[in-house]
Design a protein around this motif. Structure first.
Motif, short mmCIF file in Angstrom:
data_model
loop_
_atom_site.label_atom_id
_atom_site.label_comp_id
_atom_site.label_asym_id
_atom_site.label_seq_id
_atom_site.Cartn_x
_atom_site.Cartn_y
_atom_site.Cartn_z
N LEU A 139 0.84 -1.21 0.00
CA LEU A 139 0.00 0.00 0.00
C LEU A 139 0.86 1.25 0.00
CD1 LEU A 139 -2.63 -1.10 2.68
CD2 LEU A 139 -2.83 -1.20 0.19
N PRO A 140 0.44 2.31 -0.69
CA PRO A 140 1.18 3.57 -0.64
C PRO A 140 1.39 4.01 0.82
CG PRO A 140 -0.51 3.65 -2.33
CD PRO A 140 -0.74 2.38 -1.56
N CYS A 141 2.60 4.50 1.11
CA CYS A 141 3.02 4.65 2.52
C CYS A 141 2.22 5.70 3.29
CB CYS A 141 4.50 5.00 2.56
SG CYS A 141 5.50 3.70 1.80
N ARG A 144 -1.38 4.46 3.93
CA ARG A 144 -1.32 3.36 4.91
C ARG A 144 -1.01 3.92 6.30
NH1 ARG A 144 2.36 -2.23 5.08
NH2 ARG A 144 1.37 -2.91 6.99
N GLY A 145 -0.13 4.91 6.35
CA GLY A 145 0.23 5.53 7.63
C GLY A 145 -0.95 6.24 8.27
N ALA A 269 7.50 4.98 8.63
CA ALA A 269 7.35 3.67 9.28
C ALA A 269 6.67 2.66 8.35
CB ALA A 269 6.54 3.83 10.57
N MET A 270 5.72 3.14 7.55
CA MET A 270 4.99 2.23 6.66
C MET A 270 5.87 1.75 5.51
SD MET A 270 2.12 1.63 7.99
CE MET A 270 2.89 1.79 9.56
N LEU A 271 6.85 2.57 5.13
CA LEU A 271 7.80 2.11 4.11
C LEU A 271 8.58 0.90 4.65
CD1 LEU A 271 9.27 2.37 1.42
CD2 LEU A 271 10.81 4.03 2.51
#
Ligand SMILES: Nc1nc2c(c(=O)[nH]1)N[C@@H](CN(C=O)c1ccc(C(=O)N[C@@H](CCC(=O)O)C(=O)O)cc1)CN2
Length: 286
Positions: A139-141, A144-145, A269-271
């Motif tokens: 998912l795009p970061c 998603r974040g 963080a999502m990356l």
């Protein structure tokens, strides 16, 4: 009213802590740490800072770093050669192309050349297509974040009216796809520079996500009292960084993810989470 803080910095630190354990397990199991690659073209100070931050995060959780920096006048061919190299590199679990690219480059062609299985940003057309179809994909970061930040702060999404301002590829476009999945079940209005009556749309919303890159665009009078407000816009000025949300909005909002310290740290963080999940898929542990 003073808004409750949606603290992205602290939440991202928790997530990095959780990921550190998963990375250690993966590294022990496979004999190799997951690797994140970055492609940076040019010397935009913001992009340079974000890429530097991504590699610092990697070091903290035990992910290996592969950094490819190209000059501002790099040709399309030079960029695509780096893409081919990262696609073929077994040490690279996933990678990102830092956006925006200089204007002379065709960003869509660069994204399309990536191996979708190594797309750590979820921005490859195949992965955005999968997201549209509701099929599992990175998912795009930033979107998603945002969802993760709201979830970890118990902000209800089902039935919520969400107003997104900005239609960019990294935030505005994909966030609507995420929030309208059955699992989130929100109702999303996407506003942009062509929207008439922006204030009306914003005032209707339980959750406001401002990602227009327009300083202090969302003023307190536009907000429904008690609304949850997320500031995703960043403009670099001589006075420093300015968000899309007017500072006085904290007096009207019920909850606020500020800039800095809200959604930005969650993007980073999502990356890391996307890279760890790709490595887990490769190792067949999920
Ligand atoms: N390939 C991508 N390019 C871009 C993305 C992206 O997700 N993928 N998003 C933005 C930039 N970005 C990550 O790349 C990013 C932006 C902001 C932050 C952040 O932590 N911001 C801080 C404030 C800024 C600062 O301190 O300098 C915060 O909000 O606290 C992280 C990552 C566009 N390009």
């Amino acid at each position: 009213m003073t808004a409750q803080l949606l603290d992205g910095k602290a939440t991202a630190a928790d997530i990095r802590h959780e990921l550190t354990e998963r990375v250690a397990k993966l590294t022990a199991l496979t004999g190799r740490a997951p690797g994140l690659g970055t492609v940076l073209v040019g010397d935009d100070p913001g992009s340079r800072a974000y890429v530097g931050g991504k590699h610092r995060d990697c070091a903290q959780v035990g992910i290996a770093s592969i950094r490819r920096d190209l000059p501002a006048d790099a040709t399309q061919q030079q960029v695509e050669d780096v893409i081919d190299e990262l696609n073929a590199d077994p040490a690279c679990t996933g990678y990102i192309v830092q956006l925006p690219l200089p204007r002379h480059l065709d960003a869509n062609a660069v994204l399309e050349r990536m191996d979708p299985a190594k797309d750590a940003d979820g921005l490859h057309p195949v992965n955005l297509g999968r997201l549209t179809l509701g099929v599992e994909a990175p998912l795009p970061c930033t979107p998603r974040g945002i969802v993760e930040l709201l979830r970890r702060h118990d902000v209800p999404l089902a039935g919520a009216r969400v107003c997104v301002i900005g239609r960019g590829i990294t935030v505005g476009r994909p966030i609507g796809l995420l929030l309208t999945r059955r699992s989130e079940n929100a109702t999303v209005t996407l506003c942009h520079t062509g929207t008439k009556g922006l204030a009306w749309h914003v005032r209707e919303a339980d959750i406001v996500i401002a990602a227009a890159g327009s300083p202090a665009l969302i003023t307190p009078d536009m907000l429904r009292p008690g609304a949850t407000v997320l500031d995703v816009g960043i403009t670099r000025t001589d006075q420093g960084l300015v968000g899309d949300i007017h500072p006085d909005a904290a007096r009207v909002a019920g909850r606020l993810a500020p800039m800095p310290g809200g959604v930005g740290p969650m993007t980073r963080a999502m990356l890391l989470a996307n890279v760890v999940e790709a490595a887990e898929r490769n190792a067949n542990t999920v």
